[in-house]
Design a protein around this motif. Structure first.
Motif, PDB file in Angstrom:
ATOM      1  N   THR A  56       0.830  -1.207   0.000  1.00  0.00           N
ATOM      2  CA  THR A  56       0.000   0.000   0.000  1.00  0.00           C
ATOM      3  C   THR A  56       0.867   1.260   0.000  1.00  0.00           C
ATOM      4  O   THR A  56       0.464   2.273  -0.563  1.00  0.00           O
ATOM      5  CB  THR A  56      -1.002   0.020   1.180  1.00  0.00           C
ATOM      6  N   ASN A  57       2.068   1.190   0.591  1.00  0.00           N
ATOM      7  CA  ASN A  57       2.993   2.324   0.486  1.00  0.00           C
ATOM      8  C   ASN A  57       3.345   2.592  -0.972  1.00  0.00           C
ATOM      9  O   ASN A  57       3.401   3.750  -1.404  1.00  0.00           O
ATOM     10  CB  ASN A  57       4.271   2.079   1.286  1.00  0.00           C
ATOM     11  N   CYS A  58       3.578   1.533  -1.739  1.00  0.00           N
ATOM     12  CA  CYS A  58       3.880   1.682  -3.169  1.00  0.00           C
ATOM     13  C   CYS A  58       2.683   2.270  -3.906  1.00  0.00           C
ATOM     14  O   CYS A  58       2.844   3.155  -4.750  1.00  0.00           O
ATOM     15  CB  CYS A  58       4.272   0.339  -3.787  1.00  0.00           C
ATOM     16  N   GLN A  59       1.476   1.797  -3.583  1.00  0.00           N
ATOM     17  CA  GLN A  59       0.271   2.352  -4.196  1.00  0.00           C
ATOM     18  C   GLN A  59       0.132   3.834  -3.851  1.00  0.00           C
ATOM     19  O   GLN A  59      -0.180   4.647  -4.728  1.00  0.00           O
ATOM     20  CB  GLN A  59      -0.980   1.615  -3.705  1.00  0.00           C
ATOM     21  N   LEU A  60       0.360   4.174  -2.598  1.00  0.00           N
ATOM     22  CA  LEU A  60       0.244   5.570  -2.179  1.00  0.00           C
ATOM     23  C   LEU A  60       1.269   6.456  -2.875  1.00  0.00           C
ATOM     24  O   LEU A  60       0.964   7.579  -3.265  1.00  0.00           O
ATOM     25  CB  LEU A  60       0.398   5.700  -0.665  1.00  0.00           C
ATOM     26  N   LYS A  61       2.466   5.949  -3.044  1.00  0.00           N
ATOM     27  CA  LYS A  61       3.500   6.724  -3.733  1.00  0.00           C
ATOM     28  C   LYS A  61       3.071   6.998  -5.175  1.00  0.00           C
ATOM     29  O   LYS A  61       3.202   8.118  -5.669  1.00  0.00           O
ATOM     30  CB  LYS A  61       4.828   5.980  -3.702  1.00  0.00           C
ATOM     31  N   LEU A  62       2.536   5.995  -5.833  1.00  0.00           N
ATOM     32  CA  LEU A  62       2.063   6.162  -7.209  1.00  0.00           C
ATOM     33  C   LEU A  62       0.888   7.134  -7.268  1.00  0.00           C
ATOM     34  O   LEU A  62       0.853   8.043  -8.101  1.00  0.00           O
ATOM     35  CB  LEU A  62       1.696   4.810  -7.810  1.00  0.00           C
ATOM     36  N   ILE A  63      -0.078   6.942  -6.379  1.00  0.00           N
ATOM     37  CA  ILE A  63      -1.265   7.805  -6.356  1.00  0.00           C
ATOM     38  C   ILE A  63      -0.885   9.250  -6.064  1.00  0.00           C
ATOM     39  O   ILE A  63      -1.327  10.166  -6.763  1.00  0.00           O
ATOM     40  CB  ILE A  63      -2.286   7.293  -5.320  1.00  0.00           C
ATOM     41  N   THR A  64      -0.062   9.488  -5.058  1.00  0.00           N
ATOM     42  CA  THR A  64       0.303  10.861  -4.716  1.00  0.00           C
ATOM     43  C   THR A  64       1.135  11.507  -5.828  1.00  0.00           C
ATOM     44  O   THR A  64       0.989  12.695  -6.091  1.00  0.00           O
ATOM     45  CB  THR A  64       1.023  10.947  -3.350  1.00  0.00           C
ATOM     46  N   SER A  65       1.944  10.716  -6.506  1.00  0.00           N
ATOM     47  CA  SER A  65       2.698  11.240  -7.658  1.00  0.00           C
ATOM     48  C   SER A  65       1.743  11.642  -8.778  1.00  0.00           C
ATOM     49  O   SER A  65       1.907  12.693  -9.408  1.00  0.00           O
ATOM     50  CB  SER A  65       3.690  10.199  -8.176  1.00  0.00           C
ATOM     51  N   GLN A  66       0.745  10.807  -9.036  1.00  0.00           N
ATOM     52  CA  GLN A  66      -0.236  11.119 -10.079  1.00  0.00           C
ATOM     53  C   GLN A  66      -1.049  12.364  -9.730  1.00  0.00           C
ATOM     54  O   GLN A  66      -1.313  13.202 -10.600  1.00  0.00           O
ATOM     55  CB  GLN A  66      -1.168   9.928 -10.303  1.00  0.00           C
ATOM     56  N   LEU A  67      -1.439  12.486  -8.456  1.00  0.00           N
ATOM     57  CA  LEU A  67      -2.191  13.666  -8.036  1.00  0.00           C
ATOM     58  C   LEU A  67      -1.346  14.928  -8.170  1.00  0.00           C
ATOM     59  O   LEU A  67      -1.833  15.968  -8.621  1.00  0.00           O
ATOM     60  CB  LEU A  67      -2.686  13.511  -6.596  1.00  0.00           C
ATOM     61  N   SER A  68      -0.076  14.826  -7.793  1.00  0.00           N
ATOM     62  CA  SER A  68       0.832  15.970  -7.944  1.00  0.00           C
ATOM     63  C   SER A  68       0.952  16.370  -9.410  1.00  0.00           C
ATOM     64  O   SER A  68       0.859  17.556  -9.741  1.00  0.00           O
ATOM     65  CB  SER A  68       2.216  15.629  -7.384  1.00  0.00           C
ATOM     66  N   GLU A  69       1.130  15.394 -10.268  1.00  0.00           N
ATOM     67  CA  GLU A  69       1.251  15.679 -11.704  1.00  0.00           C
ATOM     68  C   GLU A  69      -0.025  16.318 -12.248  1.00  0.00           C
ATOM     69  O   GLU A  69       0.036  17.289 -13.013  1.00  0.00           O
ATOM     70  CB  GLU A  69       1.559  14.385 -12.464  1.00  0.00           C
ATOM     71  N   LEU A  70      -1.169  15.811 -11.840  1.00  0.00           N
ATOM     72  CA  LEU A  70      -2.460  16.360 -12.263  1.00  0.00           C
ATOM     73  C   LEU A  70      -2.558  17.840 -11.909  1.00  0.00           C
ATOM     74  O   LEU A  70      -2.911  18.671 -12.751  1.00  0.00           O
ATOM     75  CB  LEU A  70      -3.593  15.570 -11.600  1.00  0.00           C
ATOM     76  N   LEU A  71      -2.234  18.186 -10.677  1.00  0.00           N
ATOM     77  CA  LEU A  71      -2.330  19.572 -10.221  1.00  0.00           C
ATOM     78  C   LEU A  71      -1.248  20.457 -10.842  1.00  0.00           C
ATOM     79  O   LEU A  71      -1.507  21.605 -11.207  1.00  0.00           O
ATOM     80  CB  LEU A  71      -2.267  19.634  -8.698  1.00  0.00           C
TER      81      LEU A  71
END
Length: 155
Positions: A72-87
């Motif tokens: 889940t840490n790996c999933q969170l890292k991917l998700i937070t990276s995607q959210l950062s890129e989106l913004l």
């Protein structure tokens, strides 16, 4: 909010059972948050993402728990990276909080404090307890200057 659907879509590509909340930290008082005053001046809003840990963990399976936590840490890292890129693609600044145990001296992580401030649960015995699944959630945080409206939603 126009970003809420995009944020949800980004998260849902990685997991099905998640928590999502946005909080404006600039007007809140909290001992952990106050330590990050300079950061909050630049990034006043926080997106809190929680991934529910699978229910198949029994008390005797600590090894499995650690493995699921790493996943889940790996999933969170991917998700937070995607959210950062989106913004950032929309012209906003972001800062993804590292997944270390930044604490307030009582071993409560920054991520759990932000999730609590976003009304996703209450801090009890130095951990965030959600009404839905208790403490079986792994949290991540993206700080931003995007004009996001505060909300909380469990899916």
């Amino acid at each position: 909010m126009k970003f809420e659907l995009a944020i949800r879509n980004s998260i849902e590509t990685e997991c099905e059972d998640y928590f999502l909340g946005i909080v404006d930290l600039s007007h809140l008082e909290n001992t952990v948050i106050e330590k990050y005053n300079t950061l909050i001046m630049e990034y006043p809003r926080a997106i809190s993402v929680g991934i529910t840990l699978p229910y198949l963990i029994s008390d005797g399976l600590k090894k499995s728990y650690k493995k699921l936590h790493r996943q889940t840490n790996c999933q969170l890292k991917l998700i937070t990276s995607q959210l950062s890129e989106l913004l950032e693609n929309e012209g906003y600044r972001t800062f993804t909080m590292p997944k270390s145990r930044t604490t307030d001296g009582n071993d409560t992580s920054f991520h759990e404090v932000v999730a609590s401030l976003a009304n996703m649960g209450k801090i009890e015995k130095n951990q965030l307890i959600t009404p839905e699944v208790g403490s079986m959630v792994n949290w991540g945080t993206v700080m931003t200057n995007a004009p996001l409206k505060a909300f909380y939603k469990k899916d």
